[in-house]
Design a protein around this motif. Sequence first.
Motif: not given
Lengths: 175, 545, 345, 191
Positions: B16-17, B166-169, B326-331, B350-353
Amino acid sequence: MAAIGLVLGGILGWAAIKLRVQDDPLVEKIDAILPQTQCGQCGFAGCKPYAEAIAKGEADINLCPPGGAEGVKNLAELLGVDAKPLGEGVEPKPKSVAVIDENTCIGCTLCIQACPVDAIVGAAKQLHVIVAAQCTGCELCLPPCPVDCIGMQVIKEDVVTWKWRYPIHMMKRAA
Amino acid sequence: MSRKLYTFNGGVHPDGHKAMSNGTPIRAMTLLPRYIVPLRQHIGTPARPLVAAGDTVLRGQTIGAADGYVSTAVHAPTSGRVVAVEPRAVPHPSGMFDLAVVIESDGADRAIEFQPLDWRNLDPSALRNRVRDMGLAGLGGAVFPSYIKLNPGGQKIHTLILNGAECEPWITCDDRLMRERAPELVRGIEIMRHALGSETVLIGIEDNKPEAIAALRAAAPAGMEVIAVPTRYPGGGGKQLTYSLTGVETPAGGRSTDVGIQVFNVGTAYSLYRAVELGEPMISRVATITGHVAQPGNFEVRVGTPLSDLVAAAGGALAGASGELIGGPMMGFDLRDSDAPVTKAVNCLIVKNPRLFPAKPIELPCIRCGACAQACPADLQPFEMYWYSRAKDFGRAQSYNLFDCIECGCCSYVCPSHIPLVDYFRFSKSEIWEREREKRSADQARVRHEFKVFRLEREKQDKAEKFAKAAEKSRESAASNAVTPADPDAEKKKAILQAALDRAQKTKETVTPKNTENLTSGVQKEIDAIEARRAKVEEKTESHE
Amino acid sequence: MIGSPYTLGGNSTSTIMLKVMLALVPGILAHAWYFGPGIWISLLVCSVFALGFEAFMLLMRGRPLKHALSDNSALLTAWLLALSLPTLAPWWLYAIGMLFAIVVAKQFYGGLGQNLFNPAMIGYAALIVSFPVNMTQWAAPVDLADHALTLLDAFDVVFAGQGSISPDAYTSATVLDTWKTQARLNTPVASILSQPMFGWAGGRGMETVAAMYLLGGLYLFWSRLITWHIPLAFLVGVAASAGLLHLIDPTQHAGPLLHLFSGGVMLGAFFIATDPVTAASTPRGKLIYAGLAGILTAIIRAFGGYPDGVAFAVLLMNICVPFIDTYTQPRVFGHGAGPKKAGKA
Amino acid sequence: MENYLLILIGTVFVNNIVMSKILGLCPFMGVSRKLEAAIGMGAATTFVLTLASGASYLVDTYLLGQDLSYLRTLSFIVVIAGIVGFTEMFIKKTSPVLFRVLGIYLPLITTNCAVLGIPLLNVQEQHNFLESLFYGLGGALGFSLVLMLFAAMRERLEAADVPKPFRGVSIAMITAGLMSLAFMGFAGLIR
């Protein structure tokens, strides 16, 4: 033997009358696959004549450049034959629309007569305009124009028509 | 609760994060010097720009009007001067530019006068027009203009569902909104219920948000039921949530309204409250900024805020950041250009690393293990759709119900061969859409061509009749006149054409570049005007396509 | 360009293959315990040839070696074939089997995931059709053999022919073979079953190996690598049809227990029929596919010309898979069922 | 009754006309590109083959007898041609697309060696009228069965990553061979 032949002949004759086919819906099905540019690049007067020729087996299925390889494939699938590459000298071009140069158009109406889908509006001695949404990009209006004021413009992609690309096949890229 | 919950098939449980960003209250952002407001922030026709460069605007002033039925308005986020109306980077997976209004703020943040609406005594259609002019669009991600969804049409909408799952992690903007602004949110729901005339109101929230559930239960009046649904991605998908709460499957290719149910995002309800009861157009939303940043959290962000400024507001990206989502990691999708602004659709950045989002493993062949089919919430057979999408056999891909795919990403998530299944489906879908567009225009062309053929045929017949009559006449006169003169009409036409040709040749010469060096300013202006007109025509043709 | 999702969970293909191989280990150990060290040699020979052929074909096709070889699929095929073949057969038998399995059945079709037939079973079928004699000389259980072979002896037998020891000394027919020949000679059932090669359920030793396969299969089920459909339908298909035949004529047809625990049934039910590439993929399709395969196995065993029917049954059903899949597509969410009257739910 | 059942099972599975007698390969390879076409072809062949076996039996027994047996092949061909001609017209009327998809293979049922082979086998095996019918029906069902299964396989194969040299008919032939290998499993089942 002769008796068998006679009997069978009789049955067949009767069946031929009973089971006669009135109309050939195949032409419609082929016509539905063709892109309807009416460009005549196939050597026929339009899409419908080409469809009729294919249905009769008089024309090959790979003569339509606007339909591209996809069109050939669909025709092949409909007709149950092998798909083949487009014929010699017929190569698909990017989708374009014709645009009239307002400065040079003399309003001669020749292009209006040439347009197979009535996508050009204008009257004699008046500036002509091409309705882009209806233009099929057949280029039939180019040769008749006496002042060469019509040009082809490739349709650009925008946010709405943008397409997701084919995912890169990692295995092949590594190869 | 006594309500029976239904369980949809498939689904996955990604990390979830959410704790990273849901611990702090929604923060406000300082006023920025510049906002970029795209005119296409919703599904449908983009808004028609009402301002031009140089105009001054006030906060809440309409700068783009709804154009057509499926469209909604766009408003200025602050007061200032319009510096440009031009294509700018927008948050879109293509990374393409789209028409936007660029506003330089004057720092005063003066607003237009907001006019609250007495919605209880208002005709629903007037209410809907108001909602359209206030620029409301669904905040769940699809950004469908809300005023259309508030129109029951001929159907009876017996059940109104509020989606707070709000199911997106990673994303927590709805969570914080429900916790902090439950009373206002509930008033928005009342407006929705009023417009739709629904009897049942269900608020579905995934059970990993106990605080939000408690807050809404405290705020909800009788007749609104807050229901905790089990946490399982994609439990917040419209069709999935509807099924979980009611056991009703939204028909394929249809909308939930076909079965008398309407679904809204909770954020939309809150914005509706602000638009109707406060009279404030949709110029801000709550968005999550999380991942590899100094202070992850939620912000009340004005629409048009450049995403780079949002990152800065969250303390900036930490060292080692490797891009943004932009948006969640799934969609969601990769941000191509951090100049792109927050739109009504952007719920999370989300800022990725590389540690949180490692590089994707190499794609191996599909072994038809069926893990994707087990994870698919739409009960599809993704591996079959993949098999034919990969071979670009779109017809067969479609025959496996490709268009029932909601692109939730569960199949790609579980695939042991790490095949980007959803990418193949998106690819196939856009190709099929393209073909359908082509098919439509081909059908149109066929009709027009057939009509033209018919018209020519008719003209020919008319001419033939006339000619026959004329021939009869001329035969009568032939007795006296042996030689028929050439058609004087044709001669005349030829001459006119020749003259026009010569004229055109001349004008062509004048507009060829060799003459452009010594142009008078007047001519230059004229040419510029023509160029501008042409550009506009081109633009129109493009937007038509 | 690859889009969302950006996080991945779950297994990877090569670990799946490894886990399946791991699940085979108890069976292999039992095999080595009861039938001597021959199994190690056949496993080794098959693995070497499998990787060799796979690498050769990949090179010919200009594909990268590393990923295709490290997915462990060729190794798994090799193990499955090795466990289906008699141990102590000459090395070229394994080589030909792997040639058919890897080159013809798998790589001609484009490699992993593209093949229509189970590679190991193609290898097996090609061998039993071509070399029926070699394929019926199974290693006898160690305690029944006249001559227990050491690893070195076994090596000698496989690579240099039998040498000084006659094959009769260490091979025997399988229980299925024995039953068939004896039953056709109308030998009383009790006296057939009293032969030393028959154990508590199936063939002596082999029954334990089969039980170990069952154990391994349960592990696969427990770790969710296979669903229950195929193994259950297959075993029920075998047991039901064998049981029915046994009821009709107990003197000619052995009971279901013997059928379940002899030959390749356990291996087939959990490891071969479940090969996802060639098996049916829809839940209903899996039941039809495996159930019919089980019935075919029993029929071929009872009436056919070959001692075991698992391989042919699986191959025959492989032929039907695309057809079955086409007609057993599950209902898609939002399709068909028709909107239930909402609100009353 | 058991006899007829055995004939049916025997011809469908054990002595499958395509897989073990290797007859009728021309339409087997030609009309198996699409499942729909294969089903149509199977139905047409079943119709023709069943009628042809019955009609041929009658012709052979009552018209030709022992004396004119040298005319057997010839007259069988005439009978088959007549039935095929009728079927052709029927399909053209009812399903023009199927007619087009089957293409040349429809009239070629006439020269489908399976269609001629089965009546001749009937004579050779000295089947009576009903047996001939069942033999024809079984043979045709067996043909249709493998044709349909094969077509479904080829549809899947079309999207497979088959190496270049094996694409198309080549891999189809290999598949047919492997199918034949699988059908050997039925060997010894009945007679």
